[in-house]
Design an enzyme around this catalytic site. Sequence first.
Site, PDB file in Angstrom:
ATOM      1  N   GLY A  45      -2.249  -7.448  10.519  1.00 57.99           N
ATOM      2  CA  GLY A  45      -2.877  -8.758  10.675  1.00 57.99           C
ATOM      3  C   GLY A  45      -3.819  -9.164   9.560  1.00 57.99           C
ATOM      4  O   GLY A  45      -4.041 -10.347   9.320  1.00 57.99           O
ATOM      5  N   ASP A 101      -8.225  -8.861  11.470  1.00 60.40           N
ATOM      6  CA  ASP A 101      -7.949 -10.292  11.598  1.00 60.40           C
ATOM      7  C   ASP A 101      -8.802 -10.943  12.679  1.00 60.40           C
ATOM      8  O   ASP A 101      -9.388 -11.994  12.467  1.00 60.40           O
ATOM      9  CB  ASP A 101      -6.446 -10.543  11.835  1.00 60.40           C
ATOM     10  N   ASP A 104     -11.100  -9.645  19.661  1.00 65.57           N
ATOM     11  CA  ASP A 104     -10.833 -10.265  20.963  1.00 65.57           C
ATOM     12  C   ASP A 104     -11.517  -9.411  22.038  1.00 65.57           C
ATOM     13  O   ASP A 104     -12.704  -9.565  22.287  1.00 65.57           O
ATOM     14  CB  ASP A 104      -9.314 -10.387  21.145  1.00 65.57           C
ATOM     15  N   GLY A 106     -12.012  -6.260  21.716  1.00 67.53           N
ATOM     16  CA  GLY A 106     -12.738  -5.208  21.016  1.00 67.53           C
ATOM     17  C   GLY A 106     -12.084  -3.844  21.122  1.00 67.53           C
ATOM     18  O   GLY A 106     -12.551  -2.877  20.523  1.00 67.53           O
ATOM     19  N   THR A 108      -9.268  -2.747  19.874  1.00 71.63           N
ATOM     20  CA  THR A 108      -8.767  -2.297  18.578  1.00 71.63           C
ATOM     21  C   THR A 108      -9.908  -1.772  17.708  1.00 71.63           C
ATOM     22  O   THR A 108      -9.844  -0.665  17.172  1.00 71.63           O
ATOM     23  CB  THR A 108      -8.056  -3.460  17.848  1.00 71.63           C
ATOM     24  N   LEU A 109     -10.959  -2.578  17.602  1.00 68.28           N
ATOM     25  CA  LEU A 109     -12.071  -2.175  16.733  1.00 68.28           C
ATOM     26  C   LEU A 109     -12.756  -0.915  17.230  1.00 68.28           C
ATOM     27  O   LEU A 109     -13.133  -0.057  16.436  1.00 68.28           O
ATOM     28  CB  LEU A 109     -13.098  -3.301  16.632  1.00 68.28           C
ATOM     29  N   LYS A 132     -13.160 -14.295  19.012  1.00 73.12           N
ATOM     30  CA  LYS A 132     -13.042 -15.100  20.231  1.00 73.12           C
ATOM     31  C   LYS A 132     -14.278 -14.889  21.082  1.00 73.12           C
ATOM     32  O   LYS A 132     -14.962 -13.881  20.939  1.00 73.12           O
ATOM     33  CB  LYS A 132     -11.789 -14.693  21.002  1.00 73.12           C
ATOM     34  N   ASP A 160      -0.137 -12.998  13.864  1.00 78.97           N
ATOM     35  CA  ASP A 160       1.257 -13.134  14.270  1.00 78.97           C
ATOM     36  C   ASP A 160       1.418 -13.354  15.761  1.00 78.97           C
ATOM     37  O   ASP A 160       0.519 -13.101  16.554  1.00 78.97           O
ATOM     38  CB  ASP A 160       2.009 -11.834  13.943  1.00 78.97           C
ATOM     39  N   ARG A 166       3.024 -15.076  10.252  1.00 79.52           N
ATOM     40  CA  ARG A 166       1.956 -14.548   9.385  1.00 79.52           C
ATOM     41  C   ARG A 166       1.826 -15.357   8.108  1.00 79.52           C
ATOM     42  O   ARG A 166       0.775 -15.417   7.491  1.00 79.52           O
ATOM     43  CB  ARG A 166       2.227 -13.089   9.017  1.00 79.52           C
TER      44      ARG A 166
HETATM   45  P1  IMP Z   1      -8.546  -6.687  20.705  1.00 80.49           P
HETATM   46  O1  IMP Z   1      -8.168  -5.238  20.596  1.00 80.49           O
HETATM   47  O2  IMP Z   1      -8.341  -7.250  22.083  1.00 80.49           O
HETATM   48  O3  IMP Z   1      -9.916  -7.020  20.141  1.00 80.49           O
HETATM   49  O4  IMP Z   1      -7.476  -7.497  19.894  1.00 80.49           O
HETATM   50  C1  IMP Z   1      -7.383  -7.410  18.538  1.00 80.49           C
HETATM   51  C2  IMP Z   1      -5.936  -7.506  18.121  1.00 80.49           C
HETATM   52  O5  IMP Z   1      -5.161  -8.284  19.028  1.00 80.49           O
HETATM   53  C3  IMP Z   1      -5.894  -8.221  16.800  1.00 80.49           C
HETATM   54  O6  IMP Z   1      -5.921  -7.310  15.725  1.00 80.49           O
HETATM   55  C4  IMP Z   1      -4.612  -8.980  16.899  1.00 80.49           C
HETATM   56  O7  IMP Z   1      -3.557  -8.185  16.423  1.00 80.49           O
HETATM   57  C5  IMP Z   1      -4.389  -9.231  18.356  1.00 80.49           C
HETATM   58  N1  IMP Z   1      -4.817 -10.587  18.777  1.00 80.49           N
HETATM   59  C6  IMP Z   1      -5.812 -10.912  19.633  1.00 80.49           C
HETATM   60  N2  IMP Z   1      -5.895 -12.243  19.780  1.00 80.49           N
HETATM   61  C7  IMP Z   1      -4.932 -12.781  18.994  1.00 80.49           C
HETATM   62  C8  IMP Z   1      -4.506 -14.145  18.710  1.00 80.49           C
HETATM   63  O8  IMP Z   1      -5.037 -15.145  19.195  1.00 80.49           O
HETATM   64  N3  IMP Z   1      -3.479 -14.267  17.842  1.00 80.49           N
HETATM   65  C9  IMP Z   1      -2.844 -13.214  17.261  1.00 80.49           C
HETATM   66  N4  IMP Z   1      -3.211 -11.940  17.477  1.00 80.49           N
HETATM   67  C10 IMP Z   1      -4.241 -11.715  18.349  1.00 80.49           C
HETATM   68 MG    MG Z   2      -2.511  -7.522  15.005  1.00 78.41          MG
END
Ligand code: IMP
Ligand code: MG
Length: 184
Positions: A45, A101, A104, A106, A108-109, A132, A160, A166
């Site tokens: 991303g 990228d 959301d 969190g 992933t981070l 977000k 994506d 992308r």
């Molecule tokens: P988290 O782990 O919920 O914080 O989500 C992070 C990952 O979810 C990002 O690296 C994106 O790959 C994906 N993601 C979350 N929201 C979106 C969106 O609105 N569009 C595209 N990818 C998203």
């Molecule tokens: Mg992603």
Amino acid sequence: MLNDLRRILISRDQIRARVRDLAREMEAVYGNRDAGLTLVPILSGSIIFVADLIRELPIKMKVALMHLSTYRGATTTPGDPQTVVGLTGDVRGRDVIIVDDILDTGRTLARVQAMIQQHQPASLRTCVLLRKPSKAPPEVQADFIGFDIEDVFVVGYGLDYNDFYRNLPEIGELRAELLPDERP
Ligand code: IMP
Ligand code: MG
């Protein structure tokens, strides 16, 4: 591709200006460090974002890649992120910035931050292009943030849906009818 968007949220010009400002914010923090820093973009991303960001950053740096993928049947109900490729460079003792990228939930981070901490960097900060509204817990936050956006599904500029979109140069909201139906 543009037909699949409900609307453009962030234009090319807005992105370009904000990326330049983010680079200045980073330069203010890291510019005087002899060893420079290591950016860790989270693939896929952040590819477009990091490519633009580093060209605005006139300081010594390395890049170490990390590839994570999320299994998701629906876009808003991600499972746990799965590591596909670990870190491609040594970050021990380095000043590190994770580049992703979007922040959301969190999840992933949190996962990436914990993985990188195990490699004992000198310092660890995080940069996200988009954030977000706070679904992320307070301990999972980013230090450099491009834009705060509404809680809608966005694509473009590296982001994506099912690996498409992308290459859109702007960031837009994907039309809801293209997303999986989330009604119970
Ligand atoms: P988290 O782990 O919920 O914080 O989500 C992070 C990952 O979810 C990002 O690296 C994106 O790959 C994906 N993601 C979350 N929201 C979106 C969106 O609105 N569009 C595209 N990818 C998203
Ligand atoms: Mg992603």
